[in-house]
Design a protein around this motif. Structure first.
Motif, mmCIF file in Angstrom:
data_model
loop_
_atom_site.group_PDB
_atom_site.id
_atom_site.type_symbol
_atom_site.label_atom_id
_atom_site.label_comp_id
_atom_site.label_asym_id
_atom_site.label_seq_id
_atom_site.Cartn_x
_atom_site.Cartn_y
_atom_site.Cartn_z
ATOM 1 N N ASP A 58 -14.400 25.893 -7.289
ATOM 2 C CA ASP A 58 -14.238 25.324 -5.956
ATOM 3 C C ASP A 58 -12.885 25.732 -5.366
ATOM 4 O O ASP A 58 -12.030 26.283 -6.059
ATOM 5 N N SER A 59 -12.712 25.468 -4.082
ATOM 6 C CA SER A 59 -11.457 25.648 -3.340
ATOM 7 C C SER A 59 -11.300 27.074 -2.796
ATOM 8 O O SER A 59 -12.003 28.005 -3.198
ATOM 9 N N ALA A 60 -10.331 27.217 -1.896
ATOM 10 C CA ALA A 60 -10.060 28.496 -1.230
ATOM 11 C C ALA A 60 -9.167 29.343 -2.120
ATOM 12 O O ALA A 60 -7.942 29.344 -1.981
ATOM 13 N N LEU A 61 -9.763 30.087 -3.023
ATOM 14 C CA LEU A 61 -9.004 30.790 -4.059
ATOM 15 C C LEU A 61 -8.880 32.284 -3.785
ATOM 16 O O LEU A 61 -9.856 32.938 -3.422
ATOM 17 N N PRO A 62 -7.675 32.841 -3.994
ATOM 18 C CA PRO A 62 -7.511 34.298 -3.960
ATOM 19 C C PRO A 62 -8.011 34.909 -5.259
ATOM 20 O O PRO A 62 -8.359 34.194 -6.210
ATOM 21 N N TYR A 63 -7.988 36.217 -5.313
ATOM 22 C CA TYR A 63 -8.575 36.931 -6.455
ATOM 23 C C TYR A 63 -7.963 36.537 -7.796
ATOM 24 O O TYR A 63 -8.625 36.594 -8.835
#
Length: 339
Positions: A58-63
């Protein structure tokens, strides 16, 4: 405070340079969206044994999942495996908004990444694996079942049922805050009432009237309503490819002991009849949390700023020592034989 900030900046720069050694920025298409990310070569001489695609929770994660993934992939790369990981939609240079996605959309996105890495770098299906975290439990097994382009999967902190996982999370949150049994029972009744309401697919305006100012933003609300029926029971039953599922014994987010017990029992139904080897391997790791970090140090449900600093400072020492050794042993004993 100024010294702390300067130290943090230095640490971030150091980690970024170190972790991106032999990294190539990549772009691939998924429908109308373009996803940005990195392909990281294996650090051994010669051809990579395989490639692992990191699939977000979940969540707005970068690579790099804010520095968490490199703790895992550095050792994998040292042992001859390449890595592909990408920014979620709307993060980094990726277009779109990940909160608009269903789990089916995320499955298609993952398959697009598989097709990209195989076409671009020449990996075969048996060399291509997915390693997913938390919410990726409703993505990774389904992709493995749907596509003959995936050879194996690894799951960390997977939950079978979205609603059950939320109930467990709520109960643990209340316990951690010192709530009484009566308070917990009241809150769990409230949770179930909220679930029943959301299952009716209400309009956001109705939701706002019900909860007031403390509710979810509209895009998060839509994401939850769209995905809250997620359940991987059928996906697990259909698995016919090598799979390793890991949970931390001290997981505060997912009922790890229940999940481990459930799938330890179910593994007897998953045999490769050509060689009588177990297809699904499960392990409950002691002294580990939801992300298989050491629970003695990382003992909260929400990963805060100080937790993040501690993780970057400790690097691989932040992980339970059983985590990477278990993954590497399994890769060597299972995946490399599936040729």
């Amino acid at each position: 405070m100024r010294i702390l900030k300067q130290s943090c900046v230095f640490l971030l720069v150091f980690c970024a340079v170190f972790h991106n050694t032999y990294a190539e920025e990549i772009r691939f298409k998924n429908g109308e969206n373009t996803l940005s990310g990195h392909y990281l070569e294996n650090l051994n001489e010669g051809t990579a044994k395989g490639v692992l695609l990191f699939v977000h929770g979940d969540s707005a994660l970068p690579y790099d999942a804010e520095g968490y993934y490199p703790l895992v992939w550095n050792r994998l790369r040292e042992h001859g495996y390449a890595v592909l990981s990408w920014d979620k939609m709307g993060v980094g240079d990726s277009s779109g908004n990940w909160l608009n996605q269903s789990m089916l959309d995320r499955q298609q996105e993952t398959l697009s990444a598989v097709e990209f890495v195989q076409k671009t770098y020449g990996f075969t299906a048996h060399q291509t694996g997915l390693i997913g975290f938390s919410q990726a439990g409703w993505v990774v097994p389904a992709v493995a079942n749907a596509s003959d382009k995936v050879g194996f999967i690894i799951g960390v902190g997977f939950a079978t049922n979205w609603i059950d996982q939320g109930r467990y999370y709520t109960n643990i949150r209340l316990s951690e805050s010192g709530a009484s049994e009566e308070q917990k029972q009241t809150a769990l009744i409230t949770y179930q009432n909220e679930i029943d309401f959301l299952l009716s697919s209400p309009a956001y305006e109705s939701y706002q009237e019900r909860v007031g100012d403390g509710g979810m933003p509209e895009d998060r609300f839509a994401f939850v309503v769209k995905n809250m029926r997620s359940d991987s029971t059928d996906d697990y039953k259909k698995l016919s490819k090598p799979a390793l599922f890991l949970w931390g014994e001290d997981d505060l987010n997912v009922d790890a002991k229940m999940e481990f017990s459930l799938w330890s029992e179910n593994t007897k139904y998953h045999l490769n009849h050509s060689n009588n080897r177990q297809i699904i391997t499960t392990k409950l790791i002691q002294g580990a949390n939801h992300g298989l970090l050491k629970s003695a140090t990382f003992d909260t449900q929400q990963f805060g700023f100080m937790n993040w600093l501690a993780m970057l400072w400790l690097e691989e020492e932040a992980l339970s020592p059983e985590f990477l050794s278990t993954v590497l042993d399994w890769l060597n004993q299972t995946v490399n034989l599936e040729k």
